[in-house]
Write an enzyme that holds these catalytic residues in place. Structure first.
Site, PDB file in Angstrom:
ATOM      1  N   ASP A  52      31.094   0.802 -49.396  1.00 55.28           N
ATOM      2  CA  ASP A  52      30.138   1.910 -49.429  1.00 55.28           C
ATOM      3  C   ASP A  52      30.276   2.792 -48.191  1.00 55.28           C
ATOM      4  OD1 ASP A  52      27.651   3.171 -50.556  1.00 55.28           O
ATOM      5  OD2 ASP A  52      26.874   2.585 -48.582  1.00 55.28           O
ATOM      6  N   TYR A  57      28.786   8.819 -41.972  1.00 59.51           N
ATOM      7  CA  TYR A  57      28.849   7.571 -41.197  1.00 59.51           C
ATOM      8  C   TYR A  57      29.828   7.716 -40.031  1.00 59.51           C
ATOM      9  CZ  TYR A  57      26.130   5.306 -44.903  1.00 59.51           C
ATOM     10  OH  TYR A  57      25.145   4.967 -45.803  1.00 59.51           O
ATOM     11  N   HIS A 122      23.117  11.530 -51.451  1.00 62.03           N
ATOM     12  CA  HIS A 122      22.571  10.634 -50.426  1.00 62.03           C
ATOM     13  C   HIS A 122      21.041  10.628 -50.371  1.00 62.03           C
ATOM     14  CE1 HIS A 122      24.025   8.791 -46.372  1.00 62.03           C
ATOM     15  NE2 HIS A 122      23.028   8.119 -46.858  1.00 62.03           N
TER      16      HIS A 122
HETATM   17  N1  LIG Z   1      21.690   5.148 -48.808  1.00 63.47           N
HETATM   18  C1  LIG Z   1      21.146   5.166 -47.618  1.00 63.47           C
HETATM   19  O1  LIG Z   1      20.304   6.009 -47.295  1.00 63.47           O
HETATM   20  C2  LIG Z   1      21.576   4.138 -46.614  1.00 63.47           C
HETATM   21  C3  LIG Z   1      20.898   4.016 -45.389  1.00 63.47           C
HETATM   22  C4  LIG Z   1      21.338   3.031 -44.496  1.00 63.47           C
HETATM   23  C5  LIG Z   1      22.420   2.208 -44.824  1.00 63.47           C
HETATM   24  N2  LIG Z   1      23.062   2.377 -46.018  1.00 63.47           N
HETATM   25  C6  LIG Z   1      24.210   1.511 -46.412  1.00 63.47           C
HETATM   26  O2  LIG Z   1      23.800   0.164 -46.316  1.00 63.47           O
HETATM   27  C7  LIG Z   1      24.686  -0.561 -45.469  1.00 63.47           C
HETATM   28  C8  LIG Z   1      23.955  -1.653 -44.768  1.00 63.47           C
HETATM   29  O3  LIG Z   1      22.949  -1.116 -43.917  1.00 63.47           O
HETATM   30  P1  LIG Z   1      22.540  -1.849 -42.581  1.00 63.47           P
HETATM   31  O4  LIG Z   1      23.740  -1.991 -41.740  1.00 63.47           O
HETATM   32  O5  LIG Z   1      21.351  -1.186 -42.021  1.00 63.47           O
HETATM   33  O6  LIG Z   1      22.131  -3.235 -43.204  1.00 63.47           O
HETATM   34  P2  LIG Z   1      22.019  -4.748 -42.831  1.00 63.47           P
HETATM   35  O7  LIG Z   1      23.128  -5.463 -43.493  1.00 63.47           O
HETATM   36  O8  LIG Z   1      20.619  -5.108 -43.168  1.00 63.47           O
HETATM   37  O9  LIG Z   1      22.107  -4.800 -41.239  1.00 63.47           O
HETATM   38  C9  LIG Z   1      23.190  -5.139 -40.584  1.00 63.47           C
HETATM   39  C10 LIG Z   1      22.736  -5.631 -39.239  1.00 63.47           C
HETATM   40  O10 LIG Z   1      22.336  -6.996 -39.395  1.00 63.47           O
HETATM   41  C11 LIG Z   1      23.089  -7.764 -38.504  1.00 63.47           C
HETATM   42  N3  LIG Z   1      23.406  -9.096 -39.097  1.00 63.47           N
HETATM   43  C12 LIG Z   1      24.142  -9.373 -40.167  1.00 63.47           C
HETATM   44  N4  LIG Z   1      24.239 -10.705 -40.374  1.00 63.47           N
HETATM   45  C13 LIG Z   1      23.526 -11.264 -39.413  1.00 63.47           C
HETATM   46  C14 LIG Z   1      23.237 -12.584 -39.096  1.00 63.47           C
HETATM   47  N5  LIG Z   1      23.713 -13.608 -39.814  1.00 63.47           N
HETATM   48  N6  LIG Z   1      22.467 -12.819 -38.048  1.00 63.47           N
HETATM   49  C15 LIG Z   1      21.977 -11.785 -37.321  1.00 63.47           C
HETATM   50  N7  LIG Z   1      22.237 -10.494 -37.564  1.00 63.47           N
HETATM   51  C16 LIG Z   1      23.005 -10.234 -38.609  1.00 63.47           C
HETATM   52  C17 LIG Z   1      24.367  -7.000 -38.269  1.00 63.47           C
HETATM   53  O11 LIG Z   1      24.938  -7.342 -37.039  1.00 63.47           O
HETATM   54  P3  LIG Z   1      26.480  -7.846 -37.010  1.00 63.47           P
HETATM   55  O12 LIG Z   1      27.307  -6.645 -37.236  1.00 63.47           O
HETATM   56  O13 LIG Z   1      26.607  -8.418 -35.657  1.00 63.47           O
HETATM   57  O14 LIG Z   1      26.623  -8.874 -38.089  1.00 63.47           O
HETATM   58  C18 LIG Z   1      23.888  -5.564 -38.317  1.00 63.47           C
HETATM   59  O15 LIG Z   1      23.478  -5.121 -37.056  1.00 63.47           O
HETATM   60  C19 LIG Z   1      25.306   0.506 -44.565  1.00 63.47           C
HETATM   61  O16 LIG Z   1      26.547   0.112 -44.033  1.00 63.47           O
HETATM   62  C20 LIG Z   1      25.426   1.661 -45.510  1.00 63.47           C
HETATM   63  O17 LIG Z   1      26.610   1.499 -46.275  1.00 63.47           O
HETATM   64  C21 LIG Z   1      22.645   3.318 -46.912  1.00 63.47           C
END
Ligand SMILES: NC(=O)c1ccc[n+]([C@@H]2O[C@H](COP(=O)([O-])OP(=O)(O)OC[C@H]3O[C@@H](n4cnc5c(N)ncnc54)[C@H](OP(=O)(O)O)[C@@H]3O)[C@@H](O)[C@H]2O)c1
Length: 310
Positions: A52, A57, A122
Site C-alpha cells: 500500500d 508517503y 485518499h
Molecule cells: N488511508 C489513510 O488515510 C492512511 C493513513 C495512515 C496510514 N495508512 C496506511 O496504513 C499503513 C499502516 O499505518 P501505521 O504505520 O500508522 O500503522 P501501524 O501498523 O498501526 O503502526 C506501525 C507502528 O507500530 C509499530 N509496531 C509494529 N509492530 C510492533 C510491535 N510488535 N511492537 C511494538 N511496535 C510495533 C511500528 O514500529 P516498527 O516499525 O518498529 O515495527 C510502527 O511504528 C501505512 O503504512 C499506510 O500504508 C493509510
C-alpha cells in the site's frame, strides 16, 4: 516462510486475490536501500502480496525506493499487487480530474511500472465532482494505467454518490480501525442510545461494505495516535495490554499478532494494512492468520479500553 493459513482474500469480490494482511509503505521512506529490500523480500517470503502506497508517503520517496527495488528485482512486479492513493494536495484535498491523472502518472514514474493494480482516492475533497472523477478513472482505466479503483476515509453517502456516476466498481474503502479506534463497531452496539458512541460517524460502513462487496482495509491497526505511537506496551492502555499478554500466552503469538487477529476475526474479511518497518515485527504479526480469537476474547479486547455494552 509462509504461515500455513495464509489464504488469499477476494478483494471487493472483484476476483483480485490478495494476502489477508498487506504491508503499508508509509514509513518505509526512512529505510536505507538494504533494509528496504530486506523488508520487502521478507514480506513476499511471508506470503504478503499487497503493498500500500500513496503519492505523499515520504513526499514520494517511499514510491521511489519501491521503484528502485522493482528495477533491481526483475520478475517481481507481476507477482505483486501495488496499490497507491492520490488526492491530498499541499494543505488541501484535490479530487479534480487533472490532479488524479497527474498524481497517478507521477506515481508510475516513481514506482517504475506501467500500471498500478489499485488506485484509491485518499480522502474526500468537499469540492469533489463525481463527473470529474468518472472522467479521470475512465482515462486511467482505458490507458491501462489502473486495473481497479477504491476509496479511503469515505462514508456511505460519499461512496453512493460516486457509485452513481462511475463506470468502474469501488472495491476498497481504507479506514482507520483498531481496538482503540473502532467507531464502525461502536455505532453498531450503541444504535439508538443517547451517548457519544451512538454517533453514526460512518453511515453504517461496516454493514454497507458487506452488502456491497467492498473490502474494508484497516490502517493504523497498532497505532493509538500520531502523538502516542503504538498502544502495545503503552501504560495508558494497561488493561488492553494485560488482555493482550494473556491471549499472547494462550495462542503463543506476539501481542501485535493478537491485536491484528482482532481485526481478521471479523467476518467482513477486513484486510489490515500493517505499517511496521521491521522484518522481525512483520514475521510476528503475520502469525495472526494462524489463530482465531474466541467470541468472548474478541469482546474482552474491545471492552478493555474503557467501553461498556448497552
Ligand atoms: N488511508 C489513510 O488515510 C492512511 C493513513 C495512515 C496510514 N495508512 C496506511 O496504513 C499503513 C499502516 O499505518 P501505521 O504505520 O500508522 O500503522 P501501524 O501498523 O498501526 O503502526 C506501525 C507502528 O507500530 C509499530 N509496531 C509494529 N509492530 C510492533 C510491535 N510488535 N511492537 C511494538 N511496535 C510495533 C511500528 O514500529 P516498527 O516499525 O518498529 O515495527 C510502527 O511504528 C501505512 O503504512 C499506510 O500504508 C493509510
Amino acid at each position: 516462510m509462509k504461515p500455513d493459513n495464509i489464504k488469499p482474500i477476494n478483494l471487493g469480490n472483484s476476483g483480485l486475490l490478495v494476502s489477508p494482511i498487506a504491508l503499508g509503505c508509509m514509513r518505509l521512506s526512512a529505510l536505507d536501500e538494504k533494509d528496504f529490500s530486506e523488508l520487502i523480500k521478507k514480506a513476499i517470503d511471508l506470503g504478503i502480496n499487497l503493498f500500500d502506497h500513496a503519492d505523499i508517503y515520504g513526499r514520494g520517496v517511499s514510491e521511489e525506493k519501491f521503484g528502485n527495488f522493482l528495477k533491481k528485482n526483475k520478475g517481481i512486479r507481476n507477482k505483486i499487487i501495488i496499490q497507491t492513493k492520490c488526492g491530498i494536495g499541499k494543505g488541501y484535498y484535490d479530487l479534480s480530474a487533472e490532479h488524479i491523472i497527474n498524481s497517478l502518472e507521477k506515481s508510475l514514474v516513481r514506482l517504475k511500472t506501467d500500471y498500478v493494480d489499485i488506485l484509491l482516492l485518499h480522502r474526500p475533497d468537499a469540492l469533489f465532482q463525481p463527473e470529474a472523477i468518472r472522467a479521470a478513472f475512465n482515462k486511467l482505466y482505458r490507458d491501462g494505467k489502473v486495473r481497479y479503483f477504491g476509496v479511503s476515509n469515505m462514508n456511505v453517502p460519499q461512496i453512493e454518490l460516486l457509485k452513481k456516476h462511475l463506470e468502474q466498481r469501488l472495491i476498497v474503502n481504507q479506514l482507520q480501525f483498531s481496538i482503540v479506534h473502532a467507531p464502525i463497531i461502536d455505532e453498531i452496539f450503541n444504535f439508538n442510545m443517547a451517548n457519544d458512541l451512538a454517533v453514526n460517524r460512518s453511515g453504517g460502513m461496516l454493514d454497507y461494505a458487506r452488502l456491497n462487496n467492498i473490502t474494508i482495509q484497516a490502517w493504523s491497526v497498532l497505532q493509538a495516535s500520531w502523538k502516542e505511537g503504538t498502544f502495545i506496551e503503552n501504560p495508558k492502555y494497561q488493561k488492553l495490554n494485560d488482555e493482550l499478554t494473556l491471549l499472547s500466552r494462550k495462542y503463543m503469538v506476539s501481542k501485535a499478532a493478537i491485536a491484528v487477529n482482532w481485526i481478521l476475526r471479523h467476518p467482513a474479511k477486513i484486510e489490515p494494512i500493517v505499517g511496521t518497518t521491521s522484518p522481525i515485527h512483520l514475521a510476528e504479526i503475520i502469525a495472526a492468520v494462524n489463530i482465531e480469537l474466541e467470541r468472548q476474547e474478541w469482546y474482552n479486547l474491545y471492552l478493555s479500553v474503557g467501553k461498556t455494552l448497552p
